[in-house]
Every structure is written in structure tokens, then in C-alpha cells.
Design a protein around this motif. Structure first.
Motif, PDB file in Angstrom:
ATOM      1  N   MET A 107      45.478 -18.370 -49.603  1.00 53.45           N
ATOM      2  CA  MET A 107      45.666 -19.809 -49.345  1.00 53.45           C
ATOM      3  C   MET A 107      45.928 -20.039 -47.860  1.00 53.45           C
ATOM      4  O   MET A 107      46.412 -19.145 -47.167  1.00 53.45           O
ATOM      5  CB  MET A 107      46.829 -20.328 -50.196  1.00 53.45           C
ATOM      6  N   THR A 108      45.610 -21.220 -47.410  1.00 54.19           N
ATOM      7  CA  THR A 108      45.842 -21.504 -45.998  1.00 54.19           C
ATOM      8  C   THR A 108      47.253 -22.043 -45.820  1.00 54.19           C
ATOM      9  O   THR A 108      47.925 -22.402 -46.773  1.00 54.19           O
ATOM     10  CB  THR A 108      44.885 -22.586 -45.474  1.00 54.19           C
ATOM     11  N   SER A 109      47.680 -22.112 -44.593  1.00 53.46           N
ATOM     12  CA  SER A 109      49.002 -22.659 -44.315  1.00 53.46           C
ATOM     13  C   SER A 109      48.910 -24.112 -43.910  1.00 53.46           C
ATOM     14  O   SER A 109      49.886 -24.707 -43.499  1.00 53.46           O
ATOM     15  CB  SER A 109      49.635 -21.851 -43.193  1.00 53.46           C
ATOM     16  N   LEU A 110      47.731 -24.692 -44.031  1.00 52.28           N
ATOM     17  CA  LEU A 110      47.552 -26.075 -43.595  1.00 52.28           C
ATOM     18  C   LEU A 110      47.826 -27.034 -44.742  1.00 52.28           C
ATOM     19  O   LEU A 110      47.576 -26.713 -45.897  1.00 52.28           O
ATOM     20  CB  LEU A 110      46.106 -26.280 -43.120  1.00 52.28           C
ATOM     21  N   ARG A 111      48.326 -28.211 -44.401  1.00 54.02           N
ATOM     22  CA  ARG A 111      48.419 -29.254 -45.420  1.00 54.02           C
ATOM     23  C   ARG A 111      47.126 -30.074 -45.383  1.00 54.02           C
ATOM     24  O   ARG A 111      46.710 -30.533 -44.324  1.00 54.02           O
ATOM     25  CB  ARG A 111      49.638 -30.141 -45.193  1.00 54.02           C
ATOM     26  N   ILE A 112      46.503 -30.219 -46.544  1.00 60.04           N
ATOM     27  CA  ILE A 112      45.167 -30.808 -46.637  1.00 60.04           C
ATOM     28  C   ILE A 112      45.220 -32.109 -47.431  1.00 60.04           C
ATOM     29  O   ILE A 112      45.655 -32.116 -48.585  1.00 60.04           O
ATOM     30  CB  ILE A 112      44.200 -29.823 -47.342  1.00 60.04           C
ATOM     31  N   ALA A 113      44.779 -33.206 -46.834  1.00 57.12           N
ATOM     32  CA  ALA A 113      44.716 -34.501 -47.512  1.00 57.12           C
ATOM     33  C   ALA A 113      43.396 -34.596 -48.267  1.00 57.12           C
ATOM     34  O   ALA A 113      42.323 -34.530 -47.673  1.00 57.12           O
ATOM     35  CB  ALA A 113      44.838 -35.638 -46.507  1.00 57.12           C
ATOM     36  N   VAL A 114      43.483 -34.736 -49.585  1.00 58.27           N
ATOM     37  CA  VAL A 114      42.310 -34.737 -50.459  1.00 58.27           C
ATOM     38  C   VAL A 114      42.155 -36.125 -51.081  1.00 58.27           C
ATOM     39  O   VAL A 114      43.113 -36.658 -51.631  1.00 58.27           O
ATOM     40  CB  VAL A 114      42.475 -33.653 -51.546  1.00 58.27           C
ATOM     41  N   PRO A 115      40.940 -36.706 -50.981  1.00 58.67           N
ATOM     42  CA  PRO A 115      40.740 -38.053 -51.511  1.00 58.67           C
ATOM     43  C   PRO A 115      40.466 -38.045 -53.013  1.00 58.67           C
ATOM     44  O   PRO A 115      39.607 -37.313 -53.476  1.00 58.67           O
ATOM     45  CB  PRO A 115      39.496 -38.531 -50.746  1.00 58.67           C
ATOM     46  N   ARG A 116      41.207 -38.844 -53.760  1.00 60.24           N
ATOM     47  CA  ARG A 116      40.826 -39.076 -55.153  1.00 60.24           C
ATOM     48  C   ARG A 116      39.703 -40.094 -55.160  1.00 60.24           C
ATOM     49  O   ARG A 116      39.471 -40.781 -54.181  1.00 60.24           O
ATOM     50  CB  ARG A 116      42.036 -39.571 -55.944  1.00 60.24           C
ATOM     51  N   GLY A 117      38.965 -40.183 -56.280  1.00 62.74           N
ATOM     52  CA  GLY A 117      37.850 -41.129 -56.313  1.00 62.74           C
ATOM     53  C   GLY A 117      36.517 -40.408 -56.202  1.00 62.74           C
ATOM     54  O   GLY A 117      36.405 -39.239 -56.587  1.00 62.74           O
ATOM     55  N   ALA A 118      35.532 -41.080 -55.613  1.00 60.46           N
ATOM     56  CA  ALA A 118      34.158 -40.581 -55.641  1.00 60.46           C
ATOM     57  C   ALA A 118      34.002 -39.205 -54.975  1.00 60.46           C
ATOM     58  O   ALA A 118      33.141 -38.420 -55.363  1.00 60.46           O
ATOM     59  CB  ALA A 118      33.225 -41.590 -54.968  1.00 60.46           C
ATOM     60  N   LEU A 119      34.818 -38.911 -53.960  1.00 56.21           N
ATOM     61  CA  LEU A 119      34.658 -37.643 -53.239  1.00 56.21           C
ATOM     62  C   LEU A 119      35.521 -36.528 -53.828  1.00 56.21           C
ATOM     63  O   LEU A 119      35.515 -35.403 -53.340  1.00 56.21           O
ATOM     64  CB  LEU A 119      35.027 -37.827 -51.758  1.00 56.21           C
ATOM     65  N   PHE A 120      36.289 -36.850 -54.889  1.00 59.81           N
ATOM     66  CA  PHE A 120      37.302 -35.912 -55.398  1.00 59.81           C
ATOM     67  C   PHE A 120      36.686 -34.597 -55.873  1.00 59.81           C
ATOM     68  O   PHE A 120      37.069 -33.526 -55.396  1.00 59.81           O
ATOM     69  CB  PHE A 120      38.082 -36.589 -56.530  1.00 59.81           C
ATOM     70  N   SER A 121      35.690 -34.678 -56.752  1.00 57.60           N
ATOM     71  CA  SER A 121      35.180 -33.430 -57.321  1.00 57.60           C
ATOM     72  C   SER A 121      34.423 -32.623 -56.270  1.00 57.60           C
ATOM     73  O   SER A 121      34.533 -31.391 -56.227  1.00 57.60           O
ATOM     74  CB  SER A 121      34.317 -33.711 -58.551  1.00 57.60           C
ATOM     75  N   GLY A 122      33.665 -33.306 -55.399  1.00 62.93           N
ATOM     76  CA  GLY A 122      32.970 -32.604 -54.328  1.00 62.93           C
ATOM     77  C   GLY A 122      33.944 -31.894 -53.405  1.00 62.93           C
ATOM     78  O   GLY A 122      33.703 -30.773 -52.937  1.00 62.93           O
TER      79      GLY A 122
END
Lengths: 208, 359
Positions: A1-16
Motif C-alpha cells: 500500500m502507498t503512504s499517500l492519502r487518495i481522494a476517490v470520487p463516488r459516482g460515475a468515476l467510482f468503479s473505474g
């Protein structure tokens, strides 16, 4: 795992986005199983609305994030680095209106100004400014297609992926404004101070 | 139990400005006192210039991202502006009040400047800057002196984990010129670089009529940041272009050099920079704390052509970073905590995700 905090979008781009993170070796199983939790400590993932991703990344509350080019264009004043075009979530930002006679052109010709409904008021305003036409921008929060059908506006500015929603509501594309897709963004300070971790992710993306 | 607060707002203050009350003021004052002492000990005499200047004074400088935002008319109809920085007023001051003085000249200031920015945390429209200008000390010597003072100032402010990015504003323009890139293409590339839009940069560089190796070089330099080793390994014009940064590095004391992130992609959006540029980072805060650089042409615009270099720190941001450094948890893992930073001497944390271990 990386040590970075990653902002992930819910919605249309979520699964991609989750598929991409899997291929980067970041474990997303917990995120996939749990659609109410927002912060996943193990993987460094935080989930949020796509339009909030630049906010978190600009402030450094997340080091990197994934969001659409449409969001970045709408929030063009955000100080974030746009690192790479992730090549998924492709769509087009378009001007669309009811099929048949072009009511927007009619309004411009006879009334001098056209009413545009959109979730992207700044992109819409910029497009009409750059093309030398007067527009009254009506901001709506959802179901933009409804606006020209009810007379709230003569046309809409919105993103179109397959065009199905437009077709089902009897709308047609009048103008293309921009091509959009998912982008990886970074906080400018994290980009300098966490250079190795961020470059390792970029290298993996380029190798795909 | 949450209590409901009821206040009646009587008078508002302008967006982007704020009141400072005694608890905060005491801490800010303690910090600026320590900074003032460092400036004085280094021989940088403190000056104060008017908050209002004639608009034409600032029109002499290429300010790009920091143009004056607030204007008033005086009783003669002249346009006055609230100063957007202190560097231009000091350039004016040197040309007028020190027209005959033997350089080098050293000045410091702790003063407010005014910009029409989008207000948010650490981004006020009226903000306190602490900075210095070293006038008439050319090249790497002057730059190295100011970098050492910058680090001493940040130490005195109380920050433990800060880093200083060092780039060269002339690097990319001179490379583009060597590659015969037309002015329009140069402009676009520098704009994308300053905005941090690497997707746009790829597109702009992709359209240039240059060889593939040159294209790769331009894209690679835009992304390269790290230790002094990034300044080696090239040949020809690109190697020469990095000479300024190598000269500065050679003159730095080890404790200063350890703080530096050499960054060939660092481009400042202040148009008057001509050579070395710096930016100050702290892992506890996601926004740069200050910046600076070499501006060898600016004083000539005021009739006293002298090379110059300086920096300005945003005191409010220093305070936010200091508070965050004091309060951070040791196991935090984003920029909200310094635990994530690659500090001098620590091995790179660039292990790929499957290397295991949470750092």
C-alpha cells in the motif's frame, strides 16, 4: 500500500477509479464492500463527491485524487497539479437543446440573450463569453434535461457520455465544448515533498 | 452538551480581511520578533514603505500573478494602489533614496501587502509578509546568502520540517530558445508549467517541431525534483542550463543544502524573476509558506540597474504551519502530518504499493 492519502470520487468515476487502484496494487476490497464508510485507513482512500476532490487536494487533506476534467474546468482557480489523463470516464461537454428548430439561436436572434441551464455555470459562462454571445446562466443541481423541456431555459450545457439520456428526452447536441476524462491530481506541496511516492504511482500508470 | 450560540452581527468587515485578537496576536508577535532579530543580526535593516503607492510604480514591474487589486483616487485624480508586494516598493526606494550608495544593500521588512485573491485558510486579501531584499549582490553568491538567511528565518520561526524548493526561472525559457521554439509556443508551455497542468504541458510540448529526445527532455525536466543528483547526468545545452543551480548548491552550507529540493520544473508566476526561484513548503500544511527569487532586471526599470534577490514569507501561514507541526499525531499519513514527509537523510518512500508495510 502507498503512504499517500487518495481522494476517490463516488459516482460515475467510482468503479473505474477502484479498478485503476487495484491495478496499482492498492487494496480496494474494503471500499467495494462498504458504501457508507468514507475513510479507509489501511489503503489511504477517502471517498467523496467528485466535485469535492479538488477541495480536499488543494488543502492538502488528501495528497492526490481522481476527478473528472469537467470538475477541474469548472473549478479552474483551484491550485492543484493535474498530473495525468487516466483515459477512462471519457465524455464530452456539450451545448444541447430540444430537437427540431434551434430555440437557442431563435432566442439569441430575437431577444439578444439565451437562457442556459447547467450544473457547470462557469464553463457555460466562459463558453458563451468566448463565442461572443450573451447568455443568462441558470444553475440547477440535477436533471438538467428537464430545463429545456419545461421552458426554464432554451438549451443546456452538460456532459454527455453515450447520449442516451439526451435522446430519451428528445434533445440533440448543438455544439461541442470540450473533451473530458478522469484525471489524477496532486496537492502542489505533496508533489514536492512526497515526490518518490507520487512518481512511483505515475510510473505504474505509464507502464499500463 | 452543545450550546446554541446567539450573536447578532452588527458590522461586517470586507471579505478576505480579519480581526486579530490578543491570543493570536501574542503568538504572531512572538514569531515576528524572533524573525526580526534574525534579519537584524544578518545585517538586513528594516524599512517601511507606504501601503499606498502610485499605480504607475507597479506598472513598471511585470507582476503577472500579483497585480494590484485595490485602487483609490487621490485629491489630484492620480490613481493609488494598495501594494501587492514589498519587492517593488523596495526597488523604488533603492533607486530614489539610495541612488548613490555603494552596493550591496540589505533591507528587511515585516509589513502588510494586499491582493485580490479568493479568501480561504491562510489566504487573506490583507496579509503580513516578512522578507528581505539583497540588492547588488549578483549570481550564486547573493542567492546562497539569501537561501541561508531563509533557512535561519524558518528555524527562528520554530518550524522543524520545512523544505525549500529551488528552481531557475531562466531554465525553461533558455532551453526553449535553444530549441528554436517560437514565442507563442514558449508562452503556452510556461503557462501550463506555472499552472501545474502536466496534461496540458504534454499536449503543448507534443505540438512542438523538435526531435523526440528534446521533447522527452522538456517533459522530464518539468517533472524532475529531488536531491542535487538531478543536476548531473545531462550533456550540452541542458547541462549548461542547470549551471546556475549547481553554482548555488556548491555555496550552500550542509544544513541549508539538506533543506533544498532541487526542482527543474519550478516556475513562479511572478513575471519579474530572472534566475533562481524558491518556494517554501511544510509537510504540515498543503500551501506554500512563502517564496522568492532573483530579479536582476527589476531595479533597472527604476533607473538603478542592479542585480537583486529576496524572499517573502507569509506570517499567517507560518503560524498555521507551526500550530499544525505542534499538534500533529505521529501516525498521520497525509500532508496533515509531517510523518509522511521525506525528510533529509531518510530513504525514499517510493516503494511500490505491494512492497508492504505502512512506511
Amino acid at each position: 500500500m502507498t503512504s499517500l492519502r487518495i481522494a476517490v470520487p463516488r459516482g460515475a468515476l467510482f468503479s473505474g477509479t477502484l479498478d485503476l487502484l487495484d491495478r496499482l496494487g492498492i487494496d480496494t476490497a474494503e471500499v467495494r464492500e462498504n458504501d457508507r464508510k468514507l475513510l479507509f485507513g489501511e489503503s489511504g482512500i477517502v471517498t467523496m463527491r467528485p466535485s469535492d476532490v479538488p477541495t480536499y487536494v488543494e488543502a492538502g487533506a488528501a495528497d492526490i485524487g481522481i476527478t473528472g476534467k469537467d470538475v477541474l474546468m469548472e473549478q479552474s482557480e483551484r491550485e492543484v497539479y493535474e498530473l495525468v489523463d487516466l483515459d477512462f470516464g471519457r465524455c464530452r461537454m456539450v451545448l444541447a437543446g430540444v430537437a427540431g428548430e434551434d430555440r437557442a439561436a431563435e432566442a439569441l436572434r430575437r431577444l439578444g440573450v439565451v437562457r442556459i441551464a447547467t450544473k457547470y455555470p462557469r464553463i457555460a459562462a466562459r463558453h458563451f463569453l468566448q463565442t461572443g454571445r450573451q447568455a443568462e446562466i441558470v444553475e440547477v443541481k440535477g436533471s438538467v434535461e428537464l430545463a429545456p423541456l419545461t421552458g426554464l431555459a432554451e438549451a443546456i450545457v452538460d456532459i454527455v457520455a453515450t447520449g442516451t439520456t439526451l435522446r430519451e428526452n428528445g434533445l440533440v447536441v448543438r455544439e461541442e465544448i470540450a473533451d473530458c476524462s478522469a484525471r489524477l491530481i496532486a496537492n502542489p506541496v505533496a508533489h514536492k515533498l512526497r515526490a518518490n511516492a507520487i512518481d512511483a504511482i505515475l510510473e505504474r500508470i505509464h507502464a499500463m | 452538551v452543545a450550546s446554541r450560540l446567539t450573536f447578532t452581527v452588527v458590522e461586517r468587515i470586507p471579505s478576505g480581511t480579519r480581526d486579530v485578537l490578543p491570543d493570536e496576536m501574542r503568538e504572531l508577535r512572538a514569531m515576528t520578533d524572533r524573525i526580526r532579530e534574525v534579519f537584524g543580526a544578518a545585517g538586513f535593516g528594516e524599512v517601511y514603505t507606504p501601503a499606498l503607492e502610485y499605480e504607475q510604480t507597479f506598472a513598471r514591474a511585470n507582476l503577472a500573478g500579483a497585480r494590484p487589486a485595490y485602487r483609490v483616487f487621490d485629491e489630484h485624480g492620480s490613481v493609488l494602489v494598495l501594494r501587492p508586494d514589498m519587492t517593488v516598493p523596495i526597488a523604488r526606494l533603492v533607486a530614489t533614496r539610495y541612488a548613490q550608495s555603494e552596493p550591496p544593500l540589505r533591507f528587511s521588512y515585516i509589513a502588510h501587502a494586499y491582493r485580490g485573491i479568493r479568501p480561504q485558510r491562510g489566504q487573506s486579501r490583507e496579509f503580513l509578509q516578512a522578507g528581505v531584499e539583497l540588492i547588488g549582490s549578483p549570481g550564486a553568491d547573493g542567492t546562497a546568502e539569501v537561501l541561508a538567511l531563509l533557512c535561519a528565518t524558518l528555524d527562528a520561526a520554530g518550524l522543524a520540517n520545512y523544505r525549500v524548493g529551488l528552481g531557475d526561472a531562466s531554465l525553461y525559457p533558455s532551453l526553449l530558445e535553444a530549441l528554436d521554439v517560437p514565442a507563442s509556443g514558449r508562452e503556452l508551455i510556461l503557462t501550463e508549467l506555472a499552472a501545474g497542468d502536466f496534461v496540458g504541458l504534454d499536449r503543448a510540448v507534443g505540438q512542438l517541431a523538435v526531435s523526440d529526445p528534446d521533447r522527452d527532455l522538456l517533459l522530464r525536466l518539468a517533472r524532475t525534483r529531488g536531491g542535487p543528483e538531478i543536476l548531473e547526468g545531462l550533456t550540452g545545452a541542458p547541462y549548461e542550463a542547470l549551471g546556475g543551480m549547481r553554482d548555488v548548491h556548491r555555496l550552500l552550507a550542509p544544513e541549508v543544502a539538506d533543506r533544498i529540493i532541487f526542482d527543474t520544473g519550478l516556475v513562479r508566476n511572478l513575471g519579474y524573476y530572472t534566475g533562481a526561484v524558491f518556494q517554501v513548503y511544510d509537510p504540515a500544511y498543503g500551501v506554500p509558506l512563502g517564496s522568492g527569487g532573483r530579479y536582476d532586471e527589476l531595479l533597472g526599470e527604476f533607473g538603478r540597474p542592479l542585480p537583486a534577490v529576496g524572499f517573502a514569507l507569509n506570517v499567517e501561514r507560518l503560524h498555521i504551519a507551526l500550530t499544525a507541526e505542534e499538534g500533529e499525531s505521529p501516525d498521520g499519513d497525509s500532508l496533515g502530518s509531517s510523518a509522511g514527509a521525506e525528510l533529509p537523510g531518510t530513504p525514499p518512500d517510493g516503494e511500490l504499493p505491494d512492497a508492504g508495510g505502512h512506511r
